[in-house]
Design an enzyme around this catalytic site. Structure first.
Site, mmCIF file in Angstrom:
data_model
loop_
_atom_site.group_PDB
_atom_site.id
_atom_site.type_symbol
_atom_site.label_atom_id
_atom_site.label_comp_id
_atom_site.label_asym_id
_atom_site.label_seq_id
_atom_site.Cartn_x
_atom_site.Cartn_y
_atom_site.Cartn_z
ATOM 1 N N HIS A 243 -8.232 0.515 7.084
ATOM 2 C CA HIS A 243 -8.034 0.274 5.646
ATOM 3 C C HIS A 243 -7.338 -1.065 5.349
ATOM 4 O O HIS A 243 -7.897 -1.955 4.724
ATOM 5 C CB HIS A 243 -7.166 1.384 5.047
ATOM 6 C CG HIS A 243 -7.670 2.774 5.254
ATOM 7 N ND1 HIS A 243 -8.744 3.278 4.570
ATOM 8 C CD2 HIS A 243 -7.234 3.777 6.056
ATOM 9 C CE1 HIS A 243 -8.945 4.541 4.935
ATOM 10 N NE2 HIS A 243 -8.044 4.865 5.836
HETATM 11 C C1 BDR Z 1 -3.894 4.010 3.118
HETATM 12 O O1 BDR Z 1 -2.964 5.078 3.314
HETATM 13 C C2 BDR Z 1 -2.186 4.837 4.443
HETATM 14 O O2 BDR Z 1 -2.066 6.001 5.207
HETATM 15 C C3 BDR Z 1 -2.810 3.683 5.194
HETATM 16 O O3 BDR Z 1 -1.823 2.881 5.802
HETATM 17 C C4 BDR Z 1 -3.535 2.932 4.112
HETATM 18 O O4 BDR Z 1 -2.679 1.994 3.482
HETATM 19 C C5 BDR Z 1 -5.285 4.561 3.282
HETATM 20 O O5 BDR Z 1 -5.505 5.547 2.326
#
Ligand code: BDR
Ligand code: CA
Length: 312
Positions: A243
């Site tokens: 992500h």
């Molecule tokens: C986001 O949520 C977090 O767990 C990850 O680091 C990312 O920023 C993804 O939904």
């Protein structure tokens, strides 16, 4: 081209750590002014500690780390330690002692740094809940006119949610902060699940990272292997999504993404759909564009950028 001033506001977090590596490794493109941290994936003390650990692996002790908000603005606290491990960095070994934090709250550090530069100069990547940025906007309401491009990881349209059926974690964790940011006139670029779920750590891509001998690459390889283990055991997939690095990839190479002007509103009142992002492409006087929504990505291009960074 001179390196661009950059701030990364994050909650490391396995994928935040990878995003940090990508930026730490590119002093040719980024003049990384500071890293700020927020409670999110794990609690605020731990995300701050983790940013310091990642900074040391990257050999970038010149970059200050400021700890920020310990709690969301109004919503009850949520964490994602199921996905990042109880310490937030998967199975990476944690040293007994870590380097010190910079003094001063992250929100104030954001304001001071942005205001100390010419208008439009400082870029900002937000890869955690947007609490620090919302606080900074309250401290300095003229901040939007001073900020340069802002890219946030958050939200979902086609992809539903990952922390609940209808919400992505970062927006869910502090929905009120996200709405404050959307209302501020910043027009951030949103890297939501619609694109980040396309950028997966396939075994072919991980083999390329495993073959790199730098300390950053070795740590990245461990972190990504942990995420893939979670993906297999908890989600039922085989390759975890990457992500947060999408924000740094966009700042390095926006041509890897397609974006569309959108009007985004966040659900702040319903417990059932808390943090849902209503992403509207039909714009009008009642729904003006307040963001750019990433709708497509060149995933190989993002991984090539990551691999190039880890080789440095
Ligand atoms: C986001 O949520 C977090 O767990 C990850 O680091 C990312 O920023 C993804 O939904
Ligand atoms: Ca994150």
């Amino acid at each position: 081209m001179d390196p661009a001033p950059l701030i990364i506001d994050c909650d490391p977090g396995v994928d935040d750590a990878i995003a940090l590596f990508m930026a730490f490794a590119r002093p040719d493109r980024f003049d990384l002014r500071l890293v700020s941290t927020v409670g999110g994936n794990v609690n605020a003390e731990t995300t701050a500690r983790n940013a310091c650990i990642i900074r040391r692996i990257a050999g970038r002790l010149d970059v200050p780390v400021h700890a920020g908000a310990r709690r969301p603005l109004l919503a009850p606290q949520a964490v994602a330690s199921d996905f990042h491990g109880p310490g937030g960095l998967g199975a990476l070994s944690i040293p007994d002692a870590v380097d010190p934090l910079a003094s001063g709250h992250a929100a104030q550090a954001l304001v001071d740094t942005i205001m100390a530069h010419p208008p439009g100069a400082v870029r900002l990547a937000v890869t955690g809940p947007m609490t620090n940025l919302a606080l900074a906007l309250r401290l300095a309401p003229d901040l939007p006119s001073r900020l340069g491009p802002v890219c946030v990881m958050g939200g979902a349209r086609r992809e539903g949610g990952n922390i609940s059926a209808s919400a992505e974690f970062n927006i869910y964790a502090d929905p009120h902060a996200a709405q404050i940011v959307l209302d501020a006139g910043i027009r951030p670029v949103f890297m939501g699940l619609d694109v980040t779920h396309e950028v997966r750590s396939t075994s072919r891509r991980l083999e390329r990272i495993d073959a790199i001998a730098t300390p950053m690459a070795r740590a990245a390889s461990e972190l990504l292997a942990f995420s893939n283990h979670v993906e297999r055991t908890r989600v039922g997939g085989s390759a975890a999504p990457l992500h947060d690095p999408c924000t740094i990839a966009w700042l390095l190479a926006p041509e890897l993404f397609e974006t569309r002007p959108a009007h985004i509103e966040v659900e702040t009142s319903s417990p059932l759909t808390r943090g849902h992002t209503a992403v509207e492409f039909r714009l009008g006087p009642e729904s003006p564009a307040n963001a750019l929504w990433a709708s497509a990505v060149d995933a190989d291009g993002v991984f090539n950028l990551l691999i190039e960074s880890l080789q440095r």
